[in-house]
Design a protein around this motif. Structure first.
Motif, PDB file in Angstrom:
ATOM      1  N   PRO A 134       0.691 -21.236  48.066  1.00  0.00           N
ATOM      2  CA  PRO A 134       1.733 -22.169  47.617  1.00  0.00           C
ATOM      3  C   PRO A 134       2.932 -22.150  48.556  1.00  0.00           C
ATOM      4  N   ILE A 135       3.385 -23.308  49.004  1.00  0.00           N
ATOM      5  CA  ILE A 135       4.505 -23.407  49.938  1.00  0.00           C
ATOM      6  C   ILE A 135       5.562 -24.336  49.349  1.00  0.00           C
ATOM      7  N   ALA A 136       6.761 -23.772  49.094  1.00  0.00           N
ATOM      8  CA  ALA A 136       7.853 -24.598  48.575  1.00  0.00           C
ATOM      9  C   ALA A 136       8.736 -25.134  49.696  1.00  0.00           C
ATOM     10  N   ASN A 137       8.673 -24.495  50.849  1.00  0.00           N
ATOM     11  CA  ASN A 137       9.463 -24.931  52.009  1.00  0.00           C
ATOM     12  C   ASN A 137       8.539 -25.621  53.006  1.00  0.00           C
ATOM     13  N   PRO A 138       8.675 -26.934  53.200  1.00  0.00           N
ATOM     14  CA  PRO A 138       7.757 -27.673  54.085  1.00  0.00           C
ATOM     15  C   PRO A 138       7.715 -27.139  55.517  1.00  0.00           C
ATOM     16  N   GLU A 139       8.833 -26.595  56.000  1.00  0.00           N
ATOM     17  CA  GLU A 139       8.857 -26.079  57.375  1.00  0.00           C
ATOM     18  C   GLU A 139       7.892 -24.904  57.536  1.00  0.00           C
ATOM     19  N   LYS A 140       7.700 -24.149  56.458  1.00  0.00           N
ATOM     20  CA  LYS A 140       6.804 -22.989  56.516  1.00  0.00           C
ATOM     21  C   LYS A 140       5.339 -23.399  56.495  1.00  0.00           C
ATOM     22  N   ALA A 141       5.059 -24.642  56.081  1.00  0.00           N
ATOM     23  CA  ALA A 141       3.674 -25.094  55.924  1.00  0.00           C
ATOM     24  C   ALA A 141       2.914 -25.062  57.240  1.00  0.00           C
ATOM     25  N   VAL A 142       3.561 -25.496  58.313  1.00  0.00           N
ATOM     26  CA  VAL A 142       2.891 -25.567  59.614  1.00  0.00           C
ATOM     27  C   VAL A 142       2.542 -24.170  60.104  1.00  0.00           C
ATOM     28  N   MET A 143       3.480 -23.233  59.960  1.00  0.00           N
ATOM     29  CA  MET A 143       3.229 -21.861  60.375  1.00  0.00           C
ATOM     30  C   MET A 143       2.108 -21.245  59.540  1.00  0.00           C
ATOM     31  N   SER A 144       2.088 -21.583  58.253  1.00  0.00           N
ATOM     32  CA  SER A 144       1.065 -21.028  57.370  1.00  0.00           C
ATOM     33  C   SER A 144      -0.326 -21.522  57.740  1.00  0.00           C
ATOM     34  N   TYR A 145      -0.413 -22.706  58.325  1.00  0.00           N
ATOM     35  CA  TYR A 145      -1.722 -23.221  58.718  1.00  0.00           C
ATOM     36  C   TYR A 145      -2.422 -22.246  59.654  1.00  0.00           C
ATOM     37  N   TYR A 146      -1.723 -21.762  60.658  1.00  0.00           N
ATOM     38  CA  TYR A 146      -2.343 -20.861  61.631  1.00  0.00           C
ATOM     39  C   TYR A 146      -2.618 -19.484  61.037  1.00  0.00           C
ATOM     40  N   ASP A 147      -1.874 -19.114  59.991  1.00  0.00           N
ATOM     41  CA  ASP A 147      -2.098 -17.821  59.345  1.00  0.00           C
ATOM     42  C   ASP A 147      -3.355 -17.822  58.483  1.00  0.00           C
ATOM     43  N   VAL A 148      -3.541 -18.883  57.688  1.00  0.00           N
ATOM     44  CA  VAL A 148      -4.593 -18.852  56.676  1.00  0.00           C
ATOM     45  C   VAL A 148      -5.760 -19.790  56.948  1.00  0.00           C
ATOM     46  N   ARG A 149      -5.628 -20.693  57.935  1.00  0.00           N
ATOM     47  CA  ARG A 149      -6.706 -21.624  58.287  1.00  0.00           C
ATOM     48  C   ARG A 149      -7.252 -22.327  57.050  1.00  0.00           C
ATOM     49  N   PRO A 150      -6.417 -23.125  56.349  1.00  0.00           N
ATOM     50  CA  PRO A 150      -6.857 -23.736  55.093  1.00  0.00           C
ATOM     51  C   PRO A 150      -7.940 -24.779  55.298  1.00  0.00           C
ATOM     52  N   ASP A 151      -8.691 -25.033  54.241  1.00  0.00           N
ATOM     53  CA  ASP A 151      -9.735 -26.055  54.258  1.00  0.00           C
ATOM     54  C   ASP A 151      -9.200 -27.411  53.826  1.00  0.00           C
ATOM     55  N   CYS A 152      -8.027 -27.419  53.169  1.00  0.00           N
ATOM     56  CA  CYS A 152      -7.451 -28.687  52.712  1.00  0.00           C
ATOM     57  C   CYS A 152      -5.977 -28.450  52.408  1.00  0.00           C
ATOM     58  N   ALA A 153      -5.146 -29.472  52.654  1.00  0.00           N
ATOM     59  CA  ALA A 153      -3.728 -29.395  52.311  1.00  0.00           C
ATOM     60  C   ALA A 153      -3.408 -30.434  51.245  1.00  0.00           C
ATOM     61  N   ILE A 154      -2.672 -30.012  50.218  1.00  0.00           N
ATOM     62  CA  ILE A 154      -2.180 -30.901  49.177  1.00  0.00           C
ATOM     63  C   ILE A 154      -0.675 -31.042  49.416  1.00  0.00           C
ATOM     64  N   ILE A 155      -0.188 -32.249  49.667  1.00  0.00           N
ATOM     65  CA  ILE A 155       1.202 -32.440  50.080  1.00  0.00           C
ATOM     66  C   ILE A 155       1.888 -33.445  49.157  1.00  0.00           C
ATOM     67  N   ASP A 156       3.010 -33.022  48.565  1.00  0.00           N
ATOM     68  CA  ASP A 156       3.805 -33.955  47.771  1.00  0.00           C
ATOM     69  C   ASP A 156       4.630 -34.828  48.723  1.00  0.00           C
ATOM     70  N   ILE A 157       4.822 -36.083  48.360  1.00  0.00           N
ATOM     71  CA  ILE A 157       5.518 -37.001  49.272  1.00  0.00           C
ATOM     72  C   ILE A 157       7.022 -36.791  49.250  1.00  0.00           C
ATOM     73  N   TYR A 158       7.605 -36.660  48.060  1.00  0.00           N
ATOM     74  CA  TYR A 158       9.060 -36.606  47.973  1.00  0.00           C
ATOM     75  C   TYR A 158       9.534 -35.189  47.670  1.00  0.00           C
ATOM     76  N   MET A 159      10.201 -34.590  48.668  1.00  0.00           N
ATOM     77  CA  MET A 159      10.762 -33.246  48.540  1.00  0.00           C
ATOM     78  C   MET A 159      12.201 -33.276  49.009  1.00  0.00           C
ATOM     79  N   LYS A 160      12.990 -32.299  48.566  1.00  0.00           N
ATOM     80  CA  LYS A 160      14.430 -32.314  48.853  1.00  0.00           C
ATOM     81  C   LYS A 160      14.721 -32.165  50.347  1.00  0.00           C
TER      82      LYS A 160
END
Length: 531
Positions: A134-160
């Motif tokens: 779970p990622i609440a900070n969108p900036e951390k999402a990109v870094m997390s990709y290389y850490d966990v190698r996800p199979d799918c991303a679920i992204i909310d459109i409107y965030m603060k």
């Protein structure tokens, strides 16, 4: 009775706290305490603790006049402490997800600043056996990709902080060479919003609120599609390992690790010895069977995070992320010995040779490292085959990686249980866990002990002097915050604390009390990403 049980258990905690504050404890004092436990616990209906205490008491010498160090004391009392903890964890429902990542279950990255949604989705998806980041900070999402190698991303459109379109666009721009499914979710179900999602490359759009069963089916469809595309485009048809098109993607992972943590990775080139003779003597069908079996053998005998690639013909490449060359050598040499003992029904036995080098400057092209590994492979063949050689430039490189594990909790029971679990988790050769306990957040932050190595912080949310959320906030403000992975421990009723911990960048969370097997699995997952 319940009132007296609580009083008894509080006394047990207080005694442990008292002893931890001392450098040594007289054995006779411990004996008297265990003697008291054995009698009182069973009387109060705490039979598990009473039985363990009685067994320990029978093994102790009442007249022993030794002084026990705190580690010796922890070891002696661990069975009692564990029995105590199991009384607390008995109220928790079973963890339905898998106990640890085996490389097969889907890994889902969820990016949404609505922490209630994150908590709900994490619980529901992990109940079906998926691993959720779970990622609440969108900036951390990109870094997390290389850490966990996800199979799918679920992204909310409107965030603060930003909108999901920016996250989606970044993924699609940076990951052009691979298929990475993205599912956009939003309460805005207007046609223009849906069209923009698809124009930017989203693979699906699901309006909020949604039916969870349908959501799972649609996400699973994307995961299955990803695997099918990988098999068609990036998977070698014969051996079912990656083909050479995947090299760039594997090298991107190495460069990401290096740029963030300056940690070494290695690459090996392997070649089946005298493979032409196999084809000439037994036929090409037998040769194909050897290649297929060799690919399956390599996948089975390296780690989940290692990448096996068929480079061409009988030549294979393995990328070992986060792995010094000496460790890669140990892994491959073990594989070499095991493979040589196999007997193929239609081709007898075979051997392979390998050359390895270590990435020391990922700004160089991948071809440079392949050339060095190939030179080492040539030396292996010149020296008699059925051997592994290290590139001469890498031979003198020595790495001993230490991962710090900080247990920050005011509860001596939790500290003891955590320390025992971490100390028993498997680690690769030359990787050592340095474990240290802290009774409060202030003591942890003031310590110089964790100032350099990668550090996993197991952090209680509620503590005296400084709570876990303040500790987490201070860690995330550090310039080297990437070195810290944080597992937050919260009570089941403190959803507000869970929400805040996700906002501050916790890597995972667990609610107390928790099952020991679930705890072991979560710790193993995080440490695997740090190795």
């Amino acid at each position: 009775m319940e009132k007296y049980q609580k009083h008894f258990l509080n006394n047990f905690r207080n005694k442990l706290e008292e002893w931890e504050a001392k450098p040594e404890v007289p054995h006779v004092e411990v004996y008297r305490f265990v003697h008291s436990l054995a009698g009182s616990a069973s009387t109060l209906g705490l039979n598990q603790i009473g039985d363990v205490a009685r067994k320990l008491m029978d093994s102790m010498d009442e007249k022993d006049d030794r002084l026990l160090t705190i580690p010796e004391l922890r070891t002696m009392l661990f069975d009692i402490i564990e029995a105590y903890y199991r009384l607390e964890e008995g109220t928790v429902t079973d963890f339905k997800g898998k106990q640890g990542r085996d490389g097969e279950e889907p890994v889902i990255l969820i990016v949404d600043d609505d922490t209630s949604f994150l908590m709900y989705m994490k619980e529901e998806l992990e109940n079906i056996g998926w691993y959720v980041v779970p990622i609440a900070n969108p900036e951390k999402a990109v870094m997390s990709y290389y850490d966990v190698r996800p199979d799918c991303a679920i992204i909310d459109i409107y965030m603060k902080e930003t909108n999901g379109f920016e996250v989606l666009d970044f993924f699609k721009q940076k990951l052009k060479q691979q298929f990475f499914p993205t599912v956009m979710v939003s309460v805005d179900d207007q046609k223009e919003t849906r069209m923009k999602c698809y124009e930017l490359g989203a693979d699906d759009f699901i309006p909020k609120p949604f039916d969870l069963d349908e959501f799972i089916v649609r996400v699973k469809r994307q995961i299955d599609r990803k695997r099918q595309i990988e098999e068609l485009v990036l998977i070698d048809e014969l051996t079912h390992v990656y083909n050479r098109k995947y090299l760039a993607q594997g090298y991107d992972q190495v460069k990401s690790i290096w740029n963030r943590r300056k940690e070494p990775s290695s690459i090996a080139v392997l070649d089946i010895d005298h493979f032409k003779k196999v084809n000439d003597r037994f036929g090409h069908l037998a040769g194909d069977n050897v290649l297929a079996e060799f690919g399956a053998f390599l996948k089975k005998n390296v780690r989940v995070q290692d990448t096996v690639i068929r480079y061409g013909g009988e030549e294979f490449v393995i990328i070992f992320p986060n792995t010094p060359v000496k460790d890669a050598y140990a892994c491959l040499d073990r594989c070499r010995q095991d493979f040589s003992s196999l007997v193929f029904e239609d081709a007898g036995s075979c051997t392979f040779s390998a050359g390895i080098t270590e990435f020391t400057d990922p700004s160089k092209p991948i071809d440079e490292w392949l050339r060095l590994a190939d030179q080492a492979l040539y030396e292996a063949k010149e020296n008699g085959r059925n051997r592994v050689e290290i590139d001469s430039k890498s031979t003198d490189i020595q790495h001993n990686k230490t991962i710090k594990v900080a247990i920050v909790d005011d509860d001596p029971i939790i500290r003891t249980v955590m320390r025992d679990i971490v100390s028993k988790l498997p680690a690769e050769k030359n990787v050592k866990y340095d474990i240290k306990s802290f009774k409060d957040g202030a003591a942890f932050l003031e310590a110089e002990w964790h100032s350099e190595s990668p550090c996993l912080v197991i952090l209680d949310g509620v503590m005296p002097k400084m709570d876990g959320l303040e500790v987490l906030e201070r860690l995330r403000k550090r310039e080297d915050s990437d070195r810290y992975k944080v597992l937050m421990l919260t009570s089941r009723s403190s959803e507000k604390d869970i929400s805040r911990s996700l906002q501050l960048g916790a890597d995972d969370y667990m609610t107390k009390p928790f099952k020991l097997l679930e705890l072991e699995a979560r710790l193993g997952q995080i440490l695997k990403r740090m190795r």
